[in-house]
Motif scaffolding. Structure first.
Motif, PDB file in Angstrom:
ATOM      1  N   ILE A  34       1.100  -1.358   0.048  1.00  0.00           N
ATOM      2  CA  ILE A  34       0.098  -0.200  -0.201  1.00  0.00           C
ATOM      3  C   ILE A  34       0.664   1.200   0.501  1.00  0.00           C
ATOM      4  CG2 ILE A  34      -1.666   0.856   1.267  1.00  0.00           C
ATOM      5  CD1 ILE A  34      -2.526  -1.577   2.429  1.00  0.00           C
TER       6      ILE A  34
ATOM      7  N   ALA B 267      -0.240   3.436  -4.205  1.00  0.00           N
ATOM      8  CA  ALA B 267      -0.910   4.116  -3.175  1.00  0.00           C
ATOM      9  C   ALA B 267      -1.533   5.188  -3.921  1.00  0.00           C
ATOM     10  CB  ALA B 267       0.253   4.729  -2.170  1.00  0.00           C
ATOM     11  N   ASN B 268      -1.685   5.802  -5.072  1.00  0.00           N
ATOM     12  CA  ASN B 268      -1.970   6.733  -5.619  1.00  0.00           C
ATOM     13  C   ASN B 268      -2.773   5.973  -6.868  1.00  0.00           C
ATOM     14  OD1 ASN B 268      -0.770   9.689  -5.677  1.00  0.00           O
ATOM     15  ND2 ASN B 268       1.093   8.599  -6.893  1.00  0.00           N
TER      16      ASN B 268
ATOM     17  N   ILE C 184      -4.752   3.636  -6.026  1.00  0.00           N
ATOM     18  CA  ILE C 184      -5.845   3.132  -4.473  1.00  0.00           C
ATOM     19  C   ILE C 184      -6.471   4.327  -4.444  1.00  0.00           C
ATOM     20  CG2 ILE C 184      -6.499   2.584  -2.453  1.00  0.00           C
ATOM     21  CD1 ILE C 184      -4.075   0.918  -2.572  1.00  0.00           C
ATOM     22  N   ALA C 185      -6.091   5.334  -4.066  1.00  0.00           N
ATOM     23  CA  ALA C 185      -6.384   6.530  -4.022  1.00  0.00           C
ATOM     24  C   ALA C 185      -7.559   7.119  -5.856  1.00  0.00           C
ATOM     25  CB  ALA C 185      -4.997   7.651  -4.283  1.00  0.00           C
ATOM     26  N   GLY C 186      -6.806   6.267  -7.056  1.00  0.00           N
ATOM     27  CA  GLY C 186      -7.891   6.989  -7.474  1.00  0.00           C
ATOM     28  C   GLY C 186      -9.075   5.937  -7.454  1.00  0.00           C
TER      29      GLY C 186
ATOM     30  N   GLU D 230     -10.739   4.696  -5.434  1.00  0.00           N
ATOM     31  CA  GLU D 230     -11.631   5.541  -3.822  1.00  0.00           C
ATOM     32  C   GLU D 230     -12.284   6.608  -4.551  1.00  0.00           C
ATOM     33  OE1 GLU D 230     -12.525   7.150  -0.343  1.00  0.00           O
ATOM     34  OE2 GLU D 230     -11.758   8.351  -2.303  1.00  0.00           O
ATOM     35  N   GLU D 231     -11.037   7.906  -5.637  1.00  0.00           N
ATOM     36  CA  GLU D 231     -12.206   8.759  -6.070  1.00  0.00           C
ATOM     37  C   GLU D 231     -13.767   8.328  -7.057  1.00  0.00           C
ATOM     38  OE1 GLU D 231      -8.236  11.209  -6.972  1.00  0.00           O
ATOM     39  OE2 GLU D 231     -10.607  11.288  -8.402  1.00  0.00           O
TER      40      GLU D 231
ATOM     41  N   VAL E 296      -2.815   7.662 -10.608  1.00  0.00           N
ATOM     42  CA  VAL E 296      -4.219   8.373  -9.885  1.00  0.00           C
ATOM     43  C   VAL E 296      -5.224   8.311 -10.904  1.00  0.00           C
ATOM     44  CG1 VAL E 296      -5.625   9.759  -9.274  1.00  0.00           C
ATOM     45  CG2 VAL E 296      -3.485   9.681  -8.478  1.00  0.00           C
TER      46      VAL E 296
END
Lengths: 345, 345
Positions: A74, A80-81, A83-85, A87-88, A301
């Motif tokens: 993670i 991490a990027n 995943i952030a994408g 999630e968004e 992302v």
DNA sequence: AAAATTTACGCAATCGATTGCAATTTCAAA
DNA sequence: TTTGAAATTGCAATCGATTGCGTAAATTTT
């Protein structure tokens, strides 16, 4: 902690002298229930501080509105990027993410996948670990009727939805850039070849050399150099060769490129004048080293967004005959100081 | 997609001519079942590729074995590390993580928290966003009987479990180090003061100055300088002062310290000879800038572990009178090039 | 060998929400 | 006043695993 008995649809039903069915329907805004009773039910539910038990609901419905994500780590920028994408894009649709990390271990990866299957996730998004190349567990996901989306590091032999980078093209462009900048003996630090991304990057490297009529020299290709330390080690070997390279393409990562920089610095070899260096992944540090590192941006992302949207798009697509989609994102070469040598012919 | 019917304990029971109860007991390793049948059941379960349906199990048992995590950004080193640490510790116990990001927006944070409440998570772990200082939504978590653990950026007024860094002490040590290295006019780049972590760092700064009998100079304290850009901007102001500082403590982050380095470089001011620089958070890049940045390591992965373990430890603790625990982790000052000036008295 | 324990397993309820089908009510048309 | 269709609501099964209680079988004790 106080364990207050939670109110259920039965409590509401009892209070209103109706059945739970109607309560359930009302709360799901079904039009099979009288408007007035519906209002009353909703009001009562609110008064009793009712909260739907999602476990029960999901159990009954057979889905969970949850997407499982398995990545090696993670806390690695690229992942991490992504995943952030993801999630968004999923948050807006009311989906939840369950995140697992395989730690690059095949066994842990299998465990993670099984956990997610157990959890009844609607979709599993995975970037496979470098360790191992048996994909029974992924086949298992498909057999369980769970949508599987692979990204970045994919098992090519499995026919699933995929979101990848065009690694070969990016690599080709990076090497072409080195050649056009005047570098002639270009070494390659390559990653584990059981991961297709690294294979493709090698292919891009070879194709570029061929197109520019530059011979491939085996001793300039260093296997398994995908961490800073391994990159440094490989570089040390390369630079002490009778005929050392004048450029190194650290195709595995910027970390590896960083190792190259350090060794070059130790050996008083000037970058970019005497040695060109190119990394991969556009890690945040790559623009602040000295010199800054020429690298390849993967739009991580955005990649995450793409994965999520691909899922939503394919959901409900019942056409089983269609070939699974593969979306390829074109990475971008970012030219910086470490290759800033003027071309000389 | 060929959807294979999932095997249940009933399938196993039917195949062996026994009841589901025994299967369930066997799979839970109860000693209420004969050793030989147990083995047989486990073997058969394996053959049939049985996977326990956690939704059903949790529904029956009355908990979700899920922990919700809300952070400002998933793809920010510190948070990614904490999440990785939480994952490590919770995975082993069969817990799952649901991750949300608030994007530093108070409203999104409220939404995230409510979603998690609806999801029936057993625990919510949060690091609050910089925006807003109303914590009704967190009180709501507590009222729902869900364990709440705050970490790093905490709402102090709420009595919950907390895992924090000893920001004041770390800051005190950093400033002391600057002073002992011979710097005399030490500026502070501070963060939004509605976040207690930044307040505490300021307190540490002030305490150090006081202990060393150095006067506090207001114009050396720059508000709200918590990104690279804002840090650079603040630095530019500081360095053009009639009496500029000879050291800058970027108490908000290494990013901010990076801004300091860039401006110093532009203005041909030598670091560390003419200007000492200290950052915060030990971002991965901080050791590879030139000069490398003296900073403070927060043991972020360990912090994640601690959060998870705190949850497990407190679970089942029925003593409601006890004050909620606050665990403080002592960060470590990492001395590097940006403050490497010999002390002169 | 009979009595007293243990051990192993089955029965059936339960967790809470959903849903197909049947039953009832409502309301309008014949 | 009937009849028929539509709108509501109830009944009961279902999702899969767990568990208290009871009983039959195995084992030990007298």
């Amino acid at each position: 902690m106080k364990k207050v008995k939670r109110t259920t649809i039965y409590d509401i039903a009892a209070k209103l002298g109706i059945t739970a069915s109607s309560v359930s329907r009302a709360l799901n805004n079904s039009n099979q229930v009288n408007e007035k009773t519906k209002e009353l039910i909703i009001k009562t539910a609110d008064e009793l501080n009712y909260k739907r038990n999602i476990l029960a609901s999901n159990l009954r419905k057979g889905h969970s509105k949850t997407i499982g994500v398995v990545v090696p780590r993670i806390n690695q920028n690229f992942f991490a990027n992504v995943i952030a994408g993801i999630e968004e894009a999923t948050y807006q649709k009311g989906y939840n993410l369950i995140i697992c990390q395989s730690g690059e271990l095949h066994d842990k990866e299998i465990q993670c996948v099984n956990t997610l299957i157990n959890q009844d996730v609607d979709c599993i998004v995975i970037s496979v670990s470098a360790d191992g190349n048996d994909y029974q567990h992924l086949q298992n996901v498909i057999d369980h009727g769970i949508q599987l989306i692979q990204f970045d590091r994919v098992a090519e032999e499995l026919e699933t939805l995929k979101v990848i980078n065009d690694n070969e093209q990016a690599s080709y462009e990076a090497v072409s850039h080195l050649i056009e900048s005047g570098y002639k003996r270009i070494a390659l630090l390559e990653g584990p070849q059981n991961l297709s991304i690294f294979k493709q990057r090698k292919v891009g490297y070879l194709r570029a050399l061929k197109d520019y009529n530059i011979p491939v020299i085996d001793e300039l290709i260093v296997e398994n150099a995908w961490t800073k330390e391994l990159g440094a080690e490989g570089t040390r070997k390369l630079l002490t060769l009778p005929q050392p390279p004048d450029a190194i393409f650290a195709s595995t990562s910027d970390f590896s490129a960083l190792g190259v920089l350090e060794v070059a610095n130790d050996m008083k070899i000037k970058v970019p004048a005497e040695l060109g260096v190119c990394g991969y992944a556009n890690e945040s540090f790559s623009e602040i080293t000295s010199p800054s590192i020429t690298t390849i941006d993967q739009f991580s992302v955005y990649m995450g967004n793409t994965v999520a949207n691909l899922y939503f798009q394919e959901k409900g697509n019942t056409d089983t005959t269609a070939k699974p989609k593969i979306i390829s994102i074109k990475p971008e070469l970012i030219i910086r100081g470490s290759t800033a040598r003027n071309a000389k012919v």
